[in-house]
Design a protein around this motif. Structure first.
Motif, PDB file in Angstrom:
ATOM      1  N   VAL A  53      54.502  40.094  92.094  1.00 62.40           N
ATOM      2  CA  VAL A  53      53.898  41.375  91.738  1.00 62.40           C
ATOM      3  C   VAL A  53      52.433  41.096  91.424  1.00 62.40           C
ATOM      4  N   ARG A  54      51.540  41.959  91.923  1.00 64.38           N
ATOM      5  CA  ARG A  54      50.108  41.758  91.682  1.00 64.38           C
ATOM      6  C   ARG A  54      49.427  43.118  91.704  1.00 64.38           C
ATOM      7  N   GLY A  55      48.127  43.096  91.323  1.00 66.36           N
ATOM      8  CA  GLY A  55      47.431  44.368  91.137  1.00 66.36           C
ATOM      9  C   GLY A  55      47.482  44.699  89.653  1.00 66.36           C
ATOM     10  N   ALA A  56      46.311  45.029  89.085  1.00 69.18           N
ATOM     11  CA  ALA A  56      46.215  45.121  87.621  1.00 69.18           C
ATOM     12  C   ALA A  56      47.251  46.048  86.967  1.00 69.18           C
ATOM     13  N   PRO A  57      47.378  47.298  87.419  1.00 67.96           N
ATOM     14  CA  PRO A  57      48.348  48.166  86.737  1.00 67.96           C
ATOM     15  C   PRO A  57      49.790  47.674  86.910  1.00 67.96           C
ATOM     16  N   SER A  95      50.391  34.637  81.833  1.00 66.28           N
ATOM     17  CA  SER A  95      50.718  34.611  83.262  1.00 66.28           C
ATOM     18  C   SER A  95      49.486  34.760  84.165  1.00 66.28           C
ATOM     19  N   ARG A  96      48.573  35.661  83.795  1.00 65.19           N
ATOM     20  CA  ARG A  96      47.298  35.780  84.547  1.00 65.19           C
ATOM     21  C   ARG A  96      46.210  36.235  83.566  1.00 65.19           C
ATOM     22  N   PRO A  97      44.956  35.795  83.753  1.00 65.35           N
ATOM     23  CA  PRO A  97      43.956  36.058  82.707  1.00 65.35           C
ATOM     24  C   PRO A  97      43.008  37.238  82.883  1.00 65.35           C
ATOM     25  N   HIS A 165      38.653  47.124  99.747  1.00 61.37           N
ATOM     26  CA  HIS A 165      38.831  45.683  99.579  1.00 61.37           C
ATOM     27  C   HIS A 165      40.108  45.448  98.784  1.00 61.37           C
ATOM     28  N   CYS A 166      40.791  44.349  99.101  1.00 61.65           N
ATOM     29  CA  CYS A 166      42.023  43.974  98.407  1.00 61.65           C
ATOM     30  C   CYS A 166      43.088  45.054  98.620  1.00 61.65           C
ATOM     31  N   ASN A 167      44.084  45.130  97.737  1.00 62.38           N
ATOM     32  CA  ASN A 167      45.086  46.184  97.819  1.00 62.38           C
ATOM     33  C   ASN A 167      45.178  46.893  96.481  1.00 62.38           C
ATOM     34  N   GLY A 177      48.662  54.552  93.928  1.00 71.26           N
ATOM     35  CA  GLY A 177      47.465  53.712  94.050  1.00 71.26           C
ATOM     36  C   GLY A 177      46.238  54.302  93.386  1.00 71.26           C
ATOM     37  N   THR A 178      45.221  53.433  93.190  1.00 70.23           N
ATOM     38  CA  THR A 178      43.968  53.846  92.559  1.00 70.23           C
ATOM     39  C   THR A 178      42.945  54.165  93.667  1.00 70.23           C
ATOM     40  N   ALA A 179      42.218  53.135  94.134  1.00 70.24           N
ATOM     41  CA  ALA A 179      41.275  53.369  95.237  1.00 70.24           C
ATOM     42  C   ALA A 179      42.023  53.871  96.476  1.00 70.24           C
ATOM     43  N   LEU A 204      44.815  37.480 101.334  1.00 70.85           N
ATOM     44  CA  LEU A 204      45.040  38.457 102.402  1.00 70.85           C
ATOM     45  C   LEU A 204      45.740  39.747 101.961  1.00 70.85           C
ATOM     46  N   GLN A 205      45.357  40.201 100.772  1.00 73.93           N
ATOM     47  CA  GLN A 205      45.931  41.487 100.303  1.00 73.93           C
ATOM     48  C   GLN A 205      45.571  42.630 101.251  1.00 73.93           C
ATOM     49  N   GLY A 206      44.382  42.519 101.894  1.00 82.30           N
ATOM     50  CA  GLY A 206      43.963  43.588 102.812  1.00 82.30           C
ATOM     51  C   GLY A 206      44.792  43.582 104.087  1.00 82.30           C
ATOM     52  N   GLY A 244      39.233  49.121  93.578  1.00 85.15           N
ATOM     53  CA  GLY A 244      39.873  49.199  92.267  1.00 85.15           C
ATOM     54  C   GLY A 244      39.166  48.275  91.282  1.00 85.15           C
ATOM     55  N   ALA A 245      39.846  47.984  90.172  1.00 88.08           N
ATOM     56  CA  ALA A 245      39.258  47.101  89.162  1.00 88.08           C
ATOM     57  C   ALA A 245      40.361  46.389  88.392  1.00 88.08           C
ATOM     58  N   ASP A 246      40.010  45.225  87.895  1.00 87.46           N
ATOM     59  CA  ASP A 246      40.925  44.464  87.038  1.00 87.46           C
ATOM     60  C   ASP A 246      40.519  44.523  85.580  1.00 87.46           C
ATOM     61  N   ARG A 247      39.232  44.679  85.342  1.00 87.52           N
ATOM     62  CA  ARG A 247      38.752  44.878  83.966  1.00 87.52           C
ATOM     63  C   ARG A 247      37.345  45.478  84.034  1.00 87.52           C
ATOM     64  N   ALA A 255      35.102  43.880  86.887  1.00 87.06           N
ATOM     65  CA  ALA A 255      35.715  42.720  87.540  1.00 87.06           C
ATOM     66  C   ALA A 255      36.741  43.220  88.537  1.00 87.06           C
ATOM     67  N   ASN A 256      36.667  42.714  89.745  1.00 86.61           N
ATOM     68  CA  ASN A 256      37.666  43.062  90.769  1.00 86.61           C
ATOM     69  C   ASN A 256      37.783  41.866  91.710  1.00 86.61           C
ATOM     70  N   LYS A 257      38.647  42.001  92.680  1.00 86.51           N
ATOM     71  CA  LYS A 257      38.937  40.920  93.624  1.00 86.51           C
ATOM     72  C   LYS A 257      37.659  40.281  94.170  1.00 86.51           C
ATOM     73  N   ILE A 258      37.690  38.967  94.280  1.00 84.98           N
ATOM     74  CA  ILE A 258      36.531  38.223  94.779  1.00 84.98           C
ATOM     75  C   ILE A 258      36.047  38.846  96.108  1.00 84.98           C
TER      76      ILE A 258
HETATM   77  O1  MRU Z   1      44.900  39.090  92.692  1.00 86.24           O
HETATM   78  P1  MRU Z   1      45.386  40.491  92.773  1.00 86.24           P
HETATM   79  O2  MRU Z   1      45.999  40.845  94.085  1.00 86.24           O
HETATM   80  O3  MRU Z   1      46.253  40.862  91.592  1.00 86.24           O
HETATM   81  O4  MRU Z   1      44.049  41.358  92.641  1.00 86.24           O
HETATM   82  C1  MRU Z   1      44.145  42.761  92.710  1.00 86.24           C
HETATM   83  C2  MRU Z   1      42.827  43.426  92.670  1.00 86.24           C
HETATM   84  O5  MRU Z   1      41.796  42.819  92.536  1.00 86.24           O
HETATM   85  C3  MRU Z   1      42.846  44.933  92.703  1.00 86.24           C
HETATM   86  O6  MRU Z   1      41.693  45.425  93.320  1.00 86.24           O
HETATM   87  C4  MRU Z   1      42.911  45.460  91.269  1.00 86.24           C
HETATM   88  O7  MRU Z   1      43.900  44.810  90.539  1.00 86.24           O
HETATM   89  C5  MRU Z   1      43.170  46.903  91.230  1.00 86.24           C
HETATM   90  S1  MRU Z   1      44.796  47.305  91.757  1.00 86.24           S
HETATM   91  C6  MRU Z   1      44.997  48.965  91.558  1.00 86.24           C
END
Ligand code: MRU
Length: 358
Positions: A53-57, A95-97, A165-167, A177-179, A204-206, A244-247, A255-258
């Protein structure tokens, strides 16, 4: 629009049933649609770490259910179960920072624990809290989809070329979803000519997730190498980058995906608007600016190997998986509490005082 959005929803990635957590394994999509079932906090923490499972929310939601699973086991073991549950809080928090939604969700679970009344069913209360986190994320996404759509409409009333970018879709959230929610809403409103999806190296989330979600719903999508983005902005007439964003920190840094930062720099250069879509659970007002955000570094093998096969020379690989986009490169941050255009510290503080719009 809300009903139209709900009717269009096809993918889900998290299922809570009979006090067990089901997760669609995002490591093997789109090749395989495999559901994995978790019944322990440690198992959920490992699922987050290994990106089942991945993606901030989605990470926040999974952690909340992980805590419920931990509580069930601790209650069954008897003794001072709340003290023992601290171990589960710790394992999940480690688990993830980077995505703050994880810590936000654990804080909410802790607050609920502290509000337990004498004789109250603790497990039922924690379960209701986790379900509430899940449901309200989905609701937030529906609100943001409409706000983001209005923002596009404010500038354009014909089909546009968008880049993401990303998913950030149903897979990355409690649903919709957000974006990608904004992009879905724009598609339903006839405002999407084409979506360019960055492949999002190295994970390769995209390619694997965003392209799959969009193609599955008939949204015109083209996959591109991350390094093609500036060229596409120059040659394709892309009008919006939507991510989207992670923080998000108190000054509006994101902060979002590289790779997001270089998109924002390029968007500014090409006069392309840059929209960030994230629920308020992604906003961390305790951090002043983006430089304070812990950036996750993952194993270099994610770059050195592809599909388990070594492709690179025998070198050290550097693999930061998030970057920070400064607020002054962002046109708008869309949240369920409203939209902040040209974000800064004062506007972010005002936003956080507002109520949710749904
Ligand atoms: O490493 P991931 O796949 O967890 O990274 C996800 C992202 O960077 C997303 O853009 C972000 O979490 C927003 S998801 C709604």
């Amino acid at each position: 629009m809300r009903d139209k959005l709900l009717a269009a929803e096809k993918v889900k990635a998290i299922e809570w049933r009979d006090v067990k957590l089901g997760l669609l394994d995002q490591r093997v999509l789109p090749r395989e649609e495999t559901w994995l079932t978790y019944d322990s906090a440690a198992g959920v923490a490992e699922a987050i770490r290994s990106m089942v499972v991945r993606g901030a929310p989605a990470i926040g939601i999974a952690a909340a259910f992980g805590l419920v699973l931990g509580a069930r086991a601790r209650l069954a073991a008897g003794g001072d179960w709340q003290a023992a549950l601290e171990e589960d809080f710790k394992v999940l928090a480690e688990s993830r920072p980077t995505a703050v939604n994880l810590f936000w969700a654990l804080d909410r679970m802790r607050e609920r624990l502290q509000r337990l009344k004498e004789g109250e069913n603790a497990l039922a209360a924690l379960e209701a809290e986790a379900v509430g986190i899940f449901d309200s994320d989905r609701e937030a996404n529906l609100t943001m989809a409409q706000l983001g759509l209005e923002l596009i409409r404010k500038h354009q009333d014909s089909p546009q070329k968008l880049l993401t970018h990303c998913n950030t879709g149903a897979l990355a959230t409690g649903g919709f979803g957000t974006a990608l929610g904004v992009i879905r809403a724009a598609h339903l409103a006839g405002l999407v000519e084409r979506v360019f999806a960055d492949e999002t190296r190295p994970w390769l989330q995209g390619s694997r997730l965003t392209a799959w979600e969009l193609a599955g719903e008939g949204v015109p999508v083209s996959l591109n190498a991350d390094s093609a983005a500036a060229h596409l902005m120059k040659t394709e007439g892309i009008t919006w980058v939507i991510v989207g964003a992670d923080r998000i920190t108190a000054n509006g840094d994101v902060a979002n995906k590289i790779g997001t930062y270089q998109l924002a720099v390029n968007a500014m250069h090409h006069g392309v608007r840059f929209m960030v879509v994230a629920p308020s659970s992604t906003i961390d007002m305790s951090l002043e600016e983006g430089e304070d955000i812990p950036i996750e570094e993952r194993d270099g093998r994610e770059l050195l190997d592809v599909g388990g096969q070594r492709i690179a020379a025998e070198v050290h690989a550097v693999n930061p998986v998030f970057d920070v986009t400064p607020a002054d490169l962002i046109d708008a941050i869309v949240t369920e509490k409203g939209v902040v255009e040209r974000p800064d510290a004062a506007k972010m503080a005002q936003l956080m005082c507002r109520k949710r719009l749904h």
